[in-house]
Design a protein around this motif. Structure first.
Motif, mmCIF file in Angstrom:
data_model
loop_
_atom_site.group_PDB
_atom_site.id
_atom_site.type_symbol
_atom_site.label_atom_id
_atom_site.label_comp_id
_atom_site.label_asym_id
_atom_site.label_seq_id
_atom_site.Cartn_x
_atom_site.Cartn_y
_atom_site.Cartn_z
ATOM 1 N N ALA A 12 0.721 -1.111 0.100
ATOM 2 C CA ALA A 12 0.144 0.138 0.042
ATOM 3 C C ALA A 12 0.865 1.091 -0.046
ATOM 4 C CB ALA A 12 -0.777 -0.198 1.382
ATOM 5 N N ALA A 13 1.903 1.320 0.815
ATOM 6 C CA ALA A 13 2.888 2.321 0.896
ATOM 7 C C ALA A 13 3.612 2.667 -0.492
ATOM 8 C CB ALA A 13 3.904 2.089 1.898
ATOM 9 N N ALA A 14 4.101 1.441 -1.087
ATOM 10 C CA ALA A 14 4.538 1.598 -2.587
ATOM 11 C C ALA A 14 3.862 2.127 -3.624
ATOM 12 C CB ALA A 14 5.269 0.339 -2.756
ATOM 13 N N LEU A 15 2.794 1.577 -3.391
ATOM 14 C CA LEU A 15 1.602 2.225 -4.440
ATOM 15 C C LEU A 15 1.300 3.505 -4.440
ATOM 16 C CD1 LEU A 15 -0.855 -1.018 -4.727
ATOM 17 C CD2 LEU A 15 0.968 -0.278 -6.521
ATOM 18 N N ALA A 16 1.059 3.971 -2.971
ATOM 19 C CA ALA A 16 0.827 5.225 -2.814
ATOM 20 C C ALA A 16 1.880 6.359 -3.235
ATOM 21 C CB ALA A 16 0.494 5.504 -1.274
ATOM 22 N N LEU A 17 3.032 6.004 -2.802
ATOM 23 C CA LEU A 17 4.214 6.714 -3.214
ATOM 24 C C LEU A 17 4.163 6.654 -4.848
ATOM 25 C CD1 LEU A 17 6.949 5.467 -0.882
ATOM 26 C CD2 LEU A 17 5.939 7.845 -0.755
ATOM 27 N N SER A 18 4.089 5.621 -5.563
ATOM 28 C CA SER A 18 4.224 5.679 -6.697
ATOM 29 C C SER A 18 3.060 6.665 -7.570
ATOM 30 C CB SER A 18 4.020 4.181 -7.390
ATOM 31 O OG SER A 18 5.100 3.366 -6.950
ATOM 32 N N ALA A 19 1.709 6.499 -7.004
ATOM 33 C CA ALA A 19 0.815 7.221 -7.347
ATOM 34 C C ALA A 19 1.024 8.865 -7.348
ATOM 35 C CB ALA A 19 -0.269 7.126 -6.877
ATOM 36 N N LEU A 20 1.747 9.039 -6.121
ATOM 37 C CA LEU A 20 1.938 10.379 -5.739
ATOM 38 C C LEU A 20 3.071 11.034 -6.728
ATOM 39 C CD1 LEU A 20 1.721 13.033 -3.774
ATOM 40 C CD2 LEU A 20 3.347 11.962 -2.532
ATOM 41 N N TRP A 21 4.222 10.035 -7.008
ATOM 42 C CA TRP A 21 5.072 10.585 -7.981
ATOM 43 C C TRP A 21 4.558 11.008 -9.558
ATOM 44 C CZ3 TRP A 21 7.358 8.297 -12.417
ATOM 45 C CH2 TRP A 21 8.346 8.986 -12.926
ATOM 46 N N ALA A 22 3.721 9.844 -9.757
ATOM 47 C CA ALA A 22 3.207 10.028 -11.130
ATOM 48 C C ALA A 22 2.164 11.191 -11.348
ATOM 49 C CB ALA A 22 2.271 8.815 -11.445
ATOM 50 N N VAL A 23 1.381 11.400 -10.188
ATOM 51 C CA VAL A 23 0.645 12.653 -10.174
ATOM 52 C C VAL A 23 1.646 14.143 -10.394
ATOM 53 C CG1 VAL A 23 -0.919 14.279 -9.025
ATOM 54 C CG2 VAL A 23 -1.419 11.728 -9.379
ATOM 55 N N GLY A 24 2.650 14.039 -9.691
ATOM 56 C CA GLY A 24 3.430 15.146 -9.710
ATOM 57 C C GLY A 24 4.300 15.305 -11.185
ATOM 58 N N VAL A 25 4.711 14.202 -11.646
ATOM 59 C CA VAL A 25 5.144 14.303 -13.038
ATOM 60 C C VAL A 25 4.267 14.780 -14.201
ATOM 61 C CG1 VAL A 25 6.099 12.845 -14.731
ATOM 62 C CG2 VAL A 25 7.012 12.640 -12.578
ATOM 63 N N VAL A 26 2.923 14.163 -14.205
ATOM 64 C CA VAL A 26 1.888 14.629 -15.035
ATOM 65 C C VAL A 26 1.735 16.068 -14.745
ATOM 66 C CG1 VAL A 26 -0.509 14.155 -15.570
ATOM 67 C CG2 VAL A 26 0.862 12.358 -15.117
ATOM 68 N N ALA A 27 1.454 16.461 -13.548
ATOM 69 C CA ALA A 27 1.290 17.973 -13.171
ATOM 70 C C ALA A 27 2.332 18.711 -14.009
ATOM 71 C CB ALA A 27 1.032 18.283 -11.855
ATOM 72 N N LEU A 28 3.676 18.404 -13.734
ATOM 73 C CA LEU A 28 4.847 19.154 -14.295
ATOM 74 C C LEU A 28 4.705 19.081 -16.016
ATOM 75 C CD1 LEU A 28 7.502 20.638 -13.828
ATOM 76 C CD2 LEU A 28 8.511 18.390 -13.832
ATOM 77 N N ALA A 29 4.187 18.072 -16.483
ATOM 78 C CA ALA A 29 4.208 17.958 -17.897
ATOM 79 C C ALA A 29 3.144 19.007 -18.387
ATOM 80 C CB ALA A 29 4.036 16.475 -18.180
#
Length: 563
Positions: A12-29
């Motif tokens: 659960a922690a791994a998936l949450a961190l992955s989702a948080l990173w992905a959202v940040g990258v998409v927002a930056l893009a």
């Protein structure tokens, strides 16, 4: 192996961190994506920066280096005296390119991409002259390498002028990849927590961490790569788009051929860079056009149409083939579902995780086959419900698939990509055209297609109209091109020509008139009120009396369109 609740928490922690990173990258893009510049007010004046037309095309066409950048660079080289563009008769397709050498202005420094185009001219001329058709790339040439070098030089010129910058600086991209570290490590820890021994746990953690981090780096690189306009670049692009709006206000300018650079100077080069001069674009074909971004005027307005070219074994297949393919996939899905249900029963305490993973993979494969079968059967039914009719203009035709052949030889075409603009959108997907229907269909034809929408298969083609392919006229009395313009554009033409140092007054035209003082003369101009008549003169000698008579007739209204 760690207790189940601990493993679940780690996942659960791994998936949450992955989702948080992905959202940040998409927002930056999304926040750094290229935004189209806002066009300035229409103006007849060239922006003061005096950018090369190749760079102007890049700035105003979504930061994509297209063939317009190459064509406009050649016209600009003619305007600056490095080459001559001459028209032998009434047909613009008879245009020839001549190396001059002696007419280059002192201190006229060429940028690398301009040197590249001039080198292309030098490679094809014979005796100092070549038809512009000889500039087209031929088989055996490294077209892709030439194009990559040209595009890189144009982008470098824009960046060195402070007009563009990387979409995301390299330092920030490194930070983005580093920020994926916690998510990758967490995924590795979660994978290791499912292993039975310490050695297996460390191995699994290392492999998953490396793969996850590498995937994150690749995804970030693809999402954040590219260029964007600086504030100075946006201002420049807006000013040039204002010039484009002005030039589009008079159809006479759009109809100018390449040889009219003798009259319009760099205005013609910038008009081509901005997508205004349709005749120049049709005549100067380097064979480098990007089939994914094609200019089209179908529907009344010139615009860039983005084309997708579907691939895969199902592209263009008939309805029976799609139905058979769907039915054949059903037994495969059943086998995979059975395997997914049976595999856990064979697992021992030490390899339970491995068997569970294999079971999950089999289940996912079965779901994929079932979904594919449902899609194939559904689209086949929709296609059978009735074909569609599409009317538009052919943008591109290329081989999509070939039949098998002997080693070292290409087989005959099995299917073609047919890109058609129907005028309803700036994006389209190519259709699948069989060789039997290929004959008689060419780019720029207006066609009516009967198609299957979902398979993209063309059932029938009817050519409604083809571009004018009349034979060129004979050199002689019709090889002088006359254009009459009025208002602000006429003032531009008058100012351009009468400000040239090599000019001499011309009598007998019934108005203020000048002719090129060079030998042979390349242009002449006369003005009466707000009407300005211009002549682009051919290579043959033309007497002052003939020039004056043509100018007088044009101003009197006996010619009002390009001849």
């Amino acid at each position: 192996m760690v207790p189940g609740f601990v493993g679940t928490a780690v996942w659960a922690a791994a998936l949450a961190l992955s989702a948080l990173w992905a959202v940040g990258v998409v927002a930056l893009a999304l926040g750094t994506r290229h935004r189209a510049p806002v066009a300035g007010p229409p103006t007849a004046d060239l922006p003061p920066a005096g950018l090369p037309p190749g760079v102007v095309a890049y700035l105003t066409q979504d930061l994509v280096v297209g063939e317009d950048a190459v064509e406009s660079t050649l016209v600009d080289l003619a305007a600056r005296g490095h080459v001559d563009l001459r028209q032998a008769d009434r047909d613009p397709r008879s245009t020839t390119v001549h190396l001059t050498g002696h007419r280059v202005a002192a201190g006229d420094h060429l940028l690398p991409f301009e040197e590249q185009v001039l080198g292309r001219v030098g490679a094809v001329v014979r005796g100092g002259v070549a038809p512009v058709a000889a500039l087209r790339a031929r088989g055996g040439e490294d077209v892709a390498g030439w194009w990559r070098a040209f595009a890189a030089h144009v982008r470098a010129a824009a960046r060195s002028a402070g007009l563009t910058r990387p979409r995301v600086p390299v330092s920030r991209q490194v930070g983005v990849v580093a920020a994926a570290g916690p998510a990758a490590l967490s995924l590795g820890a979660a994978a290791g927590a499912q292993s039975g021994t310490v050695g297996d746990a460390l191995g699994a953690a290392a492999v998953v961490t490396v793969l996850a981090w590498g995937a994150a780096a690749g995804a970030a690189g693809r999402l954040l790569r590219g260029e964007t306009l600086t504030e100075a670049g946006r201002a420049q692009a807006g000013a040039w788009l204002g010039l484009a709006a002005f030039l589009r206000g008079d159809s006479a300018f759009a109809a100018q051929p390449p040889a009219a650079v003798a009259v319009w100077d760099r205005y013609l080069a910038y008009g081509d860079a901005l997508g205004v001069t349709t005749v120049v674009r049709s005549v100067l074909d380097f064979g480098l056009a990007d089939r994914r971004r094609v200019w089209s005027a179908y529907g009344g307005t010139w615009r860039v149409v983005r084309v997708r070219y579907p691939r895969g074994s199902l592209f263009g297949t008939g309805t029976p083939t799609r139905v058979v393919r769907a039915l054949f996939q059903v037994p495969g899905a059943a086998v995979l579902l059975s395997a997914a249900a049976e595999l856990p029963a064979f697992a021992g305490p030490a390899d339970r995780v491995r068997y569970l993973a294999l079971s999950d993979v089999a289940a996912l494969g079965a779901l994929g086959l079932v979904g594919s079968s449902i899609w194939l059967l559904g689209t086949a039914v929709l296609d059978l419900a009735g074909p569609r009719v599409v009317v538009g203009e052919v943008l591109w035709i290329s081989v999509a698939r070939r039949q098998s052949a002997d080693r070292g030889r290409e087989g005959p075409p099995q299917m073609y990509h047919l890109a058609v603009d129907d005028g309803t959108t700036d994006r389209t997907r190519a259709w699948a055209l069989l060789p039997g229907a290929r004959a008689g269909v060419a780019p720029a034809d207006r066609v009516r297609l009967t198609v299957r929408r979902w398979s993209r298969r063309v059932l029938a083609v009817e050519v409604l109209a083809s571009p004018d392919t009349a034979a060129p006229s004979r050199p002689g009395a019709d090889d002088v091109r006359t254009v009459v313009v009025e208002g602000p554009l006429g003032e531009v033409a008058w100012r351009l020509l009468v400000s040239r140092p090599l000019r001499r007054p011309l009598g007998g035209a019934g108005a203020d008139a000048y002719v090129d003082g060079d030998a042979p003369a390349r242009w002449a101009v006369a003005r009466a009120g707000d009407r300005v008549a211009t002549l682009a003169l051919p290579l043959r000698p033309v007497t002052d009396e003939e020039v004056a008579d043509r100018l007088r007739s044009a101003l009197a209204g006996r010619t009002g369109v390009p001849s």
